[in-house]
Enzyme design. Structure first.
Site, PDB file in Angstrom:
ATOM      1  N   ASP A   8       0.887  -1.158   0.000  1.00 35.92           N
ATOM      2  CA  ASP A   8       0.000   0.000   0.000  1.00 35.92           C
ATOM      3  C   ASP A   8       0.925   1.208   0.000  1.00 35.92           C
ATOM      4  O   ASP A   8       2.141   1.076   0.170  1.00 35.92           O
ATOM      5  CB  ASP A   8      -0.879  -0.023   1.256  1.00 35.92           C
ATOM      6  CG  ASP A   8      -1.775   1.207   1.363  1.00 35.92           C
ATOM      7  OD1 ASP A   8      -2.313   1.642   0.330  1.00 35.92           O
ATOM      8  OD2 ASP A   8      -1.909   1.733   2.479  1.00 35.92           O
ATOM      9  N   LEU A   9       0.381   2.392  -0.179  1.00 36.37           N
ATOM     10  CA  LEU A   9       1.219   3.592  -0.248  1.00 36.37           C
ATOM     11  C   LEU A   9       1.039   4.501   0.963  1.00 36.37           C
ATOM     12  O   LEU A   9       1.945   4.661   1.778  1.00 36.37           O
ATOM     13  CB  LEU A   9       0.906   4.356  -1.539  1.00 36.37           C
ATOM     14  CG  LEU A   9       1.656   5.662  -1.782  1.00 36.37           C
ATOM     15  CD1 LEU A   9       3.160   5.452  -1.722  1.00 36.37           C
ATOM     16  CD2 LEU A   9       1.258   6.242  -3.138  1.00 36.37           C
ATOM     17  N   ASP A  10      -0.136   5.092   1.081  1.00 29.99           N
ATOM     18  CA  ASP A  10      -0.386   6.042   2.164  1.00 29.99           C
ATOM     19  C   ASP A  10      -0.331   5.348   3.523  1.00 29.99           C
ATOM     20  O   ASP A  10      -1.065   4.397   3.771  1.00 29.99           O
ATOM     21  CB  ASP A  10      -1.765   6.698   1.999  1.00 29.99           C
ATOM     22  CG  ASP A  10      -1.872   7.482   0.701  1.00 29.99           C
ATOM     23  OD1 ASP A  10      -0.825   7.871   0.170  1.00 29.99           O
ATOM     24  OD2 ASP A  10      -2.999   7.699   0.224  1.00 29.99           O
ATOM     25  N   THR A  16       0.933  10.561   3.673  1.00 28.19           N
ATOM     26  CA  THR A  16       0.134  11.568   2.978  1.00 28.19           C
ATOM     27  C   THR A  16      -1.227  11.713   3.661  1.00 28.19           C
ATOM     28  O   THR A  16      -2.086  12.443   3.189  1.00 28.19           O
ATOM     29  CB  THR A  16      -0.077  11.201   1.494  1.00 28.19           C
ATOM     30  OG1 THR A  16      -0.680   9.913   1.430  1.00 28.19           O
ATOM     31  CG2 THR A  16       1.246  11.175   0.745  1.00 28.19           C
ATOM     32  N   LYS A  44      -9.568   5.760   5.685  1.00 34.09           N
ATOM     33  CA  LYS A  44      -8.279   5.152   5.358  1.00 34.09           C
ATOM     34  C   LYS A  44      -8.448   3.894   4.510  1.00 34.09           C
ATOM     35  O   LYS A  44      -9.231   3.007   4.844  1.00 34.09           O
ATOM     36  CB  LYS A  44      -7.505   4.815   6.637  1.00 34.09           C
ATOM     37  CG  LYS A  44      -6.858   6.026   7.284  1.00 34.09           C
ATOM     38  CD  LYS A  44      -5.909   5.614   8.396  1.00 34.09           C
ATOM     39  CE  LYS A  44      -5.137   6.799   8.931  1.00 34.09           C
ATOM     40  NZ  LYS A  44      -4.189   6.409   9.999  1.00 34.09           N
ATOM     41  N   SER A 115      -2.286   0.653  -4.362  1.00 37.23           N
ATOM     42  CA  SER A 115      -2.855   1.771  -3.607  1.00 37.23           C
ATOM     43  C   SER A 115      -4.192   2.192  -4.199  1.00 37.23           C
ATOM     44  O   SER A 115      -4.383   2.155  -5.417  1.00 37.23           O
ATOM     45  CB  SER A 115      -1.885   2.959  -3.641  1.00 37.23           C
ATOM     46  OG  SER A 115      -2.494   4.112  -3.101  1.00 37.23           O
ATOM     47  N   ALA A 116      -5.102   2.596  -3.318  1.00 35.33           N
ATOM     48  CA  ALA A 116      -6.388   3.120  -3.778  1.00 35.33           C
ATOM     49  C   ALA A 116      -6.222   4.513  -4.382  1.00 35.33           C
ATOM     50  O   ALA A 116      -7.116   5.017  -5.052  1.00 35.33           O
ATOM     51  CB  ALA A 116      -7.377   3.178  -2.612  1.00 35.33           C
ATOM     52  N   LYS A 146     -10.770  -1.608  -1.981  1.00 33.53           N
ATOM     53  CA  LYS A 146     -10.569  -2.272  -0.693  1.00 33.53           C
ATOM     54  C   LYS A 146     -11.805  -2.031   0.184  1.00 33.53           C
ATOM     55  O   LYS A 146     -12.383  -0.945   0.111  1.00 33.53           O
ATOM     56  CB  LYS A 146      -9.315  -1.710  -0.006  1.00 33.53           C
ATOM     57  CG  LYS A 146      -8.047  -1.861  -0.838  1.00 33.53           C
ATOM     58  CD  LYS A 146      -6.880  -1.097  -0.223  1.00 33.53           C
ATOM     59  CE  LYS A 146      -5.666  -1.102  -1.134  1.00 33.53           C
ATOM     60  NZ  LYS A 146      -4.536  -0.327  -0.595  1.00 33.53           N
ATOM     61  N   GLU A 170       0.240  -3.398   4.558  1.00 35.58           N
ATOM     62  CA  GLU A 170      -0.828  -2.412   4.711  1.00 35.58           C
ATOM     63  C   GLU A 170      -0.819  -1.778   6.095  1.00 35.58           C
ATOM     64  O   GLU A 170      -0.178  -2.285   7.016  1.00 35.58           O
ATOM     65  CB  GLU A 170      -2.196  -3.084   4.492  1.00 35.58           C
ATOM     66  CG  GLU A 170      -2.689  -3.090   3.065  1.00 35.58           C
ATOM     67  CD  GLU A 170      -3.343  -1.765   2.671  1.00 35.58           C
ATOM     68  OE1 GLU A 170      -3.350  -0.831   3.500  1.00 35.58           O
ATOM     69  OE2 GLU A 170      -3.839  -1.674   1.531  1.00 35.58           O
ATOM     70  N   ASP A 171      -1.550  -0.675   6.213  1.00 30.97           N
ATOM     71  CA  ASP A 171      -1.677  -0.013   7.516  1.00 30.97           C
ATOM     72  C   ASP A 171      -3.137   0.202   7.916  1.00 30.97           C
ATOM     73  O   ASP A 171      -3.404   0.767   8.966  1.00 30.97           O
ATOM     74  CB  ASP A 171      -0.957   1.344   7.508  1.00 30.97           C
ATOM     75  CG  ASP A 171      -1.729   2.403   6.740  1.00 30.97           C
ATOM     76  OD1 ASP A 171      -2.206   2.099   5.612  1.00 30.97           O
ATOM     77  OD2 ASP A 171      -1.869   3.527   7.249  1.00 30.97           O
TER      78      ASP A 171
END
Length: 225
Positions: A8-10, A16, A44, A115-116, A146, A170-171
């Site tokens: 995932d990114l954020d 971000t 999120k 990432s979404a 997601k 993921e977070d």
């Protein structure tokens, strides 16, 4: 055997979340909807339009906007968010991530992004880590966001790797659910209680704990378990 790690990114590679919060809060306030950090947590890991619909429902005005008007609102938020992104620099990468990416490359492990965020490619460019990634799954290319597994499955498909041979990082609860639904090994980075509740196979307090040898051992232990 692990063949790919899909990120995932954020909240995993960089933060971000604060930029998203600022942009969503300004948009919500502009249409007289109260928006706070507690409610922001519910956004999120989910897509832009799903986030907007949650905000409109939260404000009790979901039925007051046409689909076209919703698209305009989402675009307005995204334009403000993109304006904030230009301040991202390599030093904004979370601690341990660059070392982890280097270790994966040295071990010939494929690397993907799931990432979404439609701004994923731009964010990687600002952070100067695009070259590490073998593929970036386009959120517009999948039907369901997601917690559905679609985007992780798309990343695995583009990498040419079976989902069972992938680790997802993921977070968010939605993200962990997506990884599990994709039949991948789920690594949750963040609050222990939240990640365990979501069903993460391995929970790490922060990104400094993303150590390739240890991750590989944990993955193998589960497979052989």
């Amino acid at each position: 055997m692990v063949k790919a790690v899909i990120f995932d990114l954020d909240g995993v590679i960089t933060d971000t979340a604060e930029l998203h919060y600022q942009a969503w809060k300004n948009l919500a306030n502009s249409i007289a909807i109260d928006f706070n950090r507690e409610f922001n947590e519910e956004l999120k890991g989910i897509s832009r339009m799903d986030s907007l619909n949650k905000i409109l429902q939260h404000g009790g005005v979901a039925d007051q906007y046409t689909e076209e008007e919703k698209l305009e609102l989402a675009t307005k938020k995204n334009e403000e968010y993109k304006g904030l992104l230009i301040h991202l620099k390599p030093e904004n990468i979370y601690p341990g991530i660059k070392e982890f990416l280097n270790a994966l490359k040295q071990s010939n492990i494929k690397i993907g992004l799931a990432s979404a965020s439609k701004n994923g490619p731009a964010i990687l460019d600002y952070l100067q880590i695009t070259d590490y990634f073998d593929t970036i799954a386009d959120p517009d290319s999948v039907i369901n966001g997601k917690p559905a597994p679609d985007i992780f499955l798309k990343a695995a498909e583009q990498l040419g790797v079976s989902p069972q041979d992938c680790i997802g990082v993921e977070d968010s609860e939605a993200g962990i659910e997506a990884i599990q639904s994709a039949n991948m090994y789920a690594v949750g980075v963040g609050t222990v209680e939240v990640m365990r509740k979501a069903g993460a196979d391995l929970v790490l307090a922060d990104t400094t704990e993303l150590v390739w040898d240890q991750l590989q051992e944990a993955f193998t232990a589960k497979v052989n378990g």
